[in-house]
Motif scaffolding. Structure first.
Motif, short mmCIF file in Angstrom:
data_model
loop_
_atom_site.label_atom_id
_atom_site.label_comp_id
_atom_site.label_asym_id
_atom_site.label_seq_id
_atom_site.Cartn_x
_atom_site.Cartn_y
_atom_site.Cartn_z
N ASP A 155 5.73 47.14 50.62
CA ASP A 155 4.39 46.85 50.08
C ASP A 155 4.42 45.85 48.92
O ASP A 155 3.72 46.00 47.92
CB ASP A 155 3.71 48.15 49.61
CG ASP A 155 3.52 49.15 50.74
OD1 ASP A 155 3.26 48.70 51.87
OD2 ASP A 155 3.66 50.36 50.49
N GLY A 156 5.24 44.84 49.06
CA GLY A 156 5.31 43.82 48.04
C GLY A 156 6.26 44.11 46.90
O GLY A 156 6.56 43.24 46.08
N GLY A 157 6.74 45.33 46.81
CA GLY A 157 7.70 45.71 45.78
C GLY A 157 7.05 46.24 44.52
O GLY A 157 6.07 45.69 44.02
N TYR A 158 7.56 47.34 43.99
CA TYR A 158 7.06 47.92 42.74
C TYR A 158 8.12 48.84 42.15
O TYR A 158 9.16 49.10 42.77
CB TYR A 158 5.76 48.68 42.97
CG TYR A 158 5.80 49.73 44.07
CD1 TYR A 158 6.10 51.06 43.80
CD2 TYR A 158 5.52 49.38 45.40
CE1 TYR A 158 6.13 52.01 44.80
CE2 TYR A 158 5.55 50.33 46.41
CZ TYR A 158 5.86 51.64 46.11
OH TYR A 158 5.88 52.58 47.11
N LEU A 159 7.88 49.29 40.93
CA LEU A 159 8.79 50.19 40.24
C LEU A 159 8.22 51.59 40.25
O LEU A 159 7.05 51.80 39.93
CB LEU A 159 9.00 49.71 38.80
CG LEU A 159 10.01 50.51 37.95
CD1 LEU A 159 11.42 50.35 38.50
CD2 LEU A 159 9.95 50.05 36.49
N GLU A 160 9.06 52.55 40.61
CA GLU A 160 8.62 53.95 40.73
C GLU A 160 9.60 54.83 39.95
O GLU A 160 10.71 54.42 39.61
CB GLU A 160 8.60 54.35 42.20
CG GLU A 160 7.85 55.63 42.51
CD GLU A 160 7.59 55.78 44.02
OE1 GLU A 160 6.42 55.80 44.42
OE2 GLU A 160 8.57 55.87 44.77
N LYS A 161 9.17 56.06 39.66
CA LYS A 161 10.06 57.00 39.01
C LYS A 161 9.86 58.39 39.60
O LYS A 161 8.82 58.70 40.19
CB LYS A 161 9.82 57.03 37.51
CG LYS A 161 8.54 57.74 37.07
CD LYS A 161 8.45 57.82 35.55
CE LYS A 161 7.21 58.61 35.09
NZ LYS A 161 7.12 58.69 33.62
N ILE A 162 10.89 59.22 39.44
CA ILE A 162 10.81 60.62 39.84
C ILE A 162 11.73 61.41 38.92
O ILE A 162 12.79 60.93 38.51
CB ILE A 162 11.21 60.81 41.32
CG1 ILE A 162 10.90 62.24 41.78
CG2 ILE A 162 12.68 60.49 41.54
CD1 ILE A 162 11.04 62.44 43.29
N ASP A 174 3.59 47.48 38.84
CA ASP A 174 3.24 46.84 40.11
C ASP A 174 4.16 45.68 40.47
O ASP A 174 3.88 44.96 41.43
CB ASP A 174 1.79 46.37 40.08
CG ASP A 174 1.51 45.33 38.98
OD1 ASP A 174 2.45 45.01 38.23
OD2 ASP A 174 0.37 44.85 38.89
N GLU A 175 5.22 45.44 39.74
CA GLU A 175 6.26 44.49 40.10
C GLU A 175 7.56 45.24 40.36
O GLU A 175 7.75 46.35 39.85
CB GLU A 175 6.50 43.47 38.98
CG GLU A 175 5.40 42.46 38.80
CD GLU A 175 5.79 41.39 37.79
OE1 GLU A 175 5.14 40.34 37.78
OE2 GLU A 175 6.75 41.60 37.03
N MET A 176 8.46 44.62 41.14
CA MET A 176 9.74 45.25 41.42
C MET A 176 10.70 44.96 40.27
O MET A 176 11.75 44.33 40.42
CB MET A 176 10.32 44.77 42.75
CG MET A 176 11.33 45.72 43.35
SD MET A 176 11.77 45.35 45.06
CE MET A 176 12.81 43.92 44.86
N ALA A 177 10.31 45.43 39.09
CA ALA A 177 11.10 45.20 37.88
C ALA A 177 12.41 45.97 37.94
O ALA A 177 12.48 47.07 38.48
CB ALA A 177 10.29 45.61 36.65
N VAL A 192 9.04 39.40 37.17
CA VAL A 192 9.39 39.05 38.54
C VAL A 192 8.43 38.01 39.12
O VAL A 192 8.85 36.96 39.61
CB VAL A 192 9.42 40.30 39.44
CG1 VAL A 192 9.78 39.94 40.87
CG2 VAL A 192 10.40 41.33 38.88
N THR A 193 7.14 38.28 39.08
CA THR A 193 6.16 37.38 39.71
C THR A 193 5.26 36.67 38.69
O THR A 193 4.88 35.53 38.89
CB THR A 193 5.27 38.16 40.69
OG1 THR A 193 4.60 39.23 39.98
CG2 THR A 193 6.10 38.76 41.81
N LYS A 194 4.95 37.33 37.60
CA LYS A 194 4.02 36.75 36.63
C LYS A 194 4.72 35.79 35.67
O LYS A 194 4.14 34.81 35.22
CB LYS A 194 3.34 37.87 35.85
CG LYS A 194 2.59 38.85 36.75
CD LYS A 194 2.12 40.07 35.98
CE LYS A 194 1.48 41.10 36.91
NZ LYS A 194 1.09 42.35 36.20
#
Length: 334
Positions: A155-162, A174-177, A192-194
């Motif tokens: 989905d365009g890449g993003y950063l997630e946590k658990i 919302d970026e794949m940082a 990454v993109t901005k």
């Protein structure tokens, strides 16, 4: 007869309680807001080697990058997973990593070799329990306190946590940082993109961000009050800036492909058309020396050794002492 029945029931009740207590204890995952995983330098180099306690854990290139453990001297190696891993991290006897079935051990046959698995996994080194925490196609993974932060590639890449106990999963950014440069509750990452400036993500204060260093910078690593980074505006040379002042200064003008840092030295892949090499210098860039001639990558350190691979041969690994007292040689776990 009735007394005997009561006694037996009492004993069975005690055994059942002990079993339940043992099961609960076995599944308790130790966690602390102060936990940190593998070094940023190692994780920028795919996190193929990680030292915890009296063991070194590594992705074995001779067995489809499956997770292995060994003593620091390379002896007593043991396979822990049947599939390839990377971004190995951990704390408190628990390992965390990305694993997928694109690489499966050739030593496994039958149902164990015909799986389609992927995601962020947790491995208990004491019990051998292996558990998937997030079924995602992931990039880099880092342990940041009580949470795992990881890149999601879909989905365009993003950063997630658990959380490490498999709760509180949420999207962070919302970026794949990259989450690997973690220091005292803060993730330092390149846009990454901005943009490609270095930003700060405060993990213990609601995951809010702020700018830190404006430029075209990559692969940040925090060490001894400085943040090191590759400067894309200066031929990908290595620079650093004080965390207090944010003033950049040149460390080495060599063009760099990869680098990692320990408490004494910087190890880096010198990019040159004529003389590519693995080099080492002090943390301020002084006293550069050549450790190995050739194009290298996947630089990972432990407290004793530097591990690396040579371009074009991903199924082999080399190692040498951190002080360079012995030339690099093929890494052959025993």
């Amino acid at each position: 007869m009735k007394k005997g029945y009561i006694f037996i029931s009492f004993i069975l009740l005690i055994l059942a309680g002990a079993f339940i207590a043992f099961h609960i204890y076995r599944n308790i995952i130790p966690m602390s807001p102060y936990d940190t995983g593998n070094s940023a330098g190692n994780l920028h180099n795919y996190g193929l080697v990680f030292e915890m306690g009296d063991k070194v854990y590594f992705a074995n290139p001779y067995d489809s990058n499956c997770l292995y453990s060994m003593d620091p001297d390379g002896t007593h190696s043991k396979r822990l997973t049947n599939m390839g891993v990377k971004y190995i991290s951990g704390a408190n006897g628990i390992l965390y990593f990305y694993m997928d079935s694109s690489n499966t051990s050739g030593k496994v046959t039958g149902l164990g070799s015909a799986t389609n698995q992927y995601g962020v996994y947790r491995y208990n080194t004491k019990t051998g329990d292996l558990k998937c925490l997030a079924r995602e196609m992931c990039g880099e993974v880092q342990l940041c306190g009580e949470y795992l932060y990881y890149q999601v590639k879909t989905d365009g890449g993003y950063l997630e946590k658990i959380k490490v106990n498999k709760t509180d999963k949420k999207v962070v950014y919302d970026e794949m940082a990259s989450p690997v440069c973690y220091d005292n509750g803060i993730i330092f990452y390149s846009g990454v993109t901005k943009d490609h400036s270095i930003h700060m993500l405060y993990t213990q204060n609601g995951d809010y961000t702020r700018d830190f260093l404006t430029g075209y910078y990559f692969f940040p690593v925090v060490k001894n009050g400085y943040i090191y980074f590759m400067n894309g505006e200066s031929n990908y040379s290595l620079w650093r800036a004080s965390l207090l002042t944010g003033i950049p200064e040149l460390v080495t003008s060599d063009r760099i492909d990869f680098y990692t840092i320990d408490d004494r030295y910087i190890y880096y892949a010198y990019s040159s058309e004529t003389n590519p090499a693995l080099k080492r210098c002090n943390l301020d860039g002084s006293d550069p020396v050549v450790l190995y001639n050739g194009i290298v990558n996947s630089l990972n350190t432990t407290s004793r050794e530097l591990y690396f691979k040579v371009y074009g041969n991903d199924e082999m690994m080399y190692h040498m002492p951190l002080d360079g007292s012995r030339p690099a040689e093929m890494f052959l776990p025993q």
